[in-house]
Scaffold this active site. Sequence first.
Site, PDB file in Angstrom:
ATOM      1  CB  SER A 119      -0.916   0.008   1.228  1.00 44.89           C
ATOM      2  OG  SER A 119      -1.721   1.166   1.245  1.00 44.89           O
ATOM      3  CG  HIS A 133      -4.165   4.837  -3.370  1.00 44.72           C
ATOM      4  ND1 HIS A 133      -4.972   4.113  -4.244  1.00 44.72           N
ATOM      5  CD2 HIS A 133      -4.027   4.052  -2.264  1.00 44.72           C
ATOM      6  CE1 HIS A 133      -5.308   2.973  -3.676  1.00 44.72           C
ATOM      7  NE2 HIS A 133      -4.756   2.906  -2.488  1.00 44.72           N
ATOM      8  CG  HIS A 167      -5.973   7.625 -17.211  1.00 41.65           C
ATOM      9  ND1 HIS A 167      -6.850   6.722 -16.657  1.00 41.65           N
ATOM     10  CD2 HIS A 167      -6.099   8.774 -16.487  1.00 41.65           C
ATOM     11  CE1 HIS A 167      -7.500   7.302 -15.652  1.00 41.65           C
ATOM     12  NE2 HIS A 167      -7.060   8.547 -15.535  1.00 41.65           N
TER      13      HIS A 167
END
Length: 297
Positions: A119, A133, A167
């Site tokens: 994480s 994130h 992206h």
Amino acid sequence: MTTEMQAEKAQAAQWFKTLRDNIVSTFQMLEDNHDSGPMSENAPGNFEVTNTKRQSDDGSDAGGGEMSVMRGGRVFEKVGVNISTVFGTLAPRAQSAMAARKGIEGMAEDPRFWASGISLVAHMQNPHCPAVHMNTRMFWTPHAWWFGGGSDLNPCLEYEEDTAHFHKTQQEFLDPHGQEHYPKLKAWADEYFYIPHRGRARGVGGIFMDDKCTGDWDADFKLTQDIGRAFLPAYQPLVEKRRVESWGDAEKDAQLVHRGLYAEYNLVYDRGTKFGLETGHDANAVLMSLPPLAKWV
């Protein structure tokens, strides 16, 4: 493949550690090499590694992990790259929630679980550098196994070219696994990282999946690995480009307000936060995602 999947569990846990090591090394390089632009005159920050522990209800060992956190750097204001491998038995509430959400039967009779993952959350000094994130994970019970995770970009000052690069890079890593993956995981991220009480997304999206279990463990694991591999090529160039840009009070204020939005999402909606706290994992590790400073207007 055995019911316990010991070899597969070990392989997944080792991969998350390898990915963590690679990201930490790259982020430390970015911090050390910041020799021009705002805050370059300051001393570089360094990662501190802390062991974390999870205890079961009876006090016995139930796994743990490592927190790798840098605070007060000249590029990274706060960044954490955590890994964990935990195990034990799910409490009745978690059993019911998992059975309802995933359609798993038999949890009450055998509530054992094992989970491993990485994480990452980065909050930047420069408001022009986007927060980010990323996480990937494997979850096992005697009744089912699955992978999950993804990454999403959270700029307070949006640049269309940065969003497009983030992206595009993720799509390039996903397309070899089947061109249906990127549009599906992008749409899933748009839905998952939406904040209903604000009526908006927390950032500009990315990719996200959960409950990934086609029955082919190797194929699902390779897809999960490439979600992790895509992270640095998608994010590192944005930091290198934006960290040298100057900023003023207005940009910093916009960053602090956006961090408030990020904190709201993580505390109210994020499944990982809820699961970590409900299953007794180290609270500091679970809440590592929260920004060091934030503002509400």
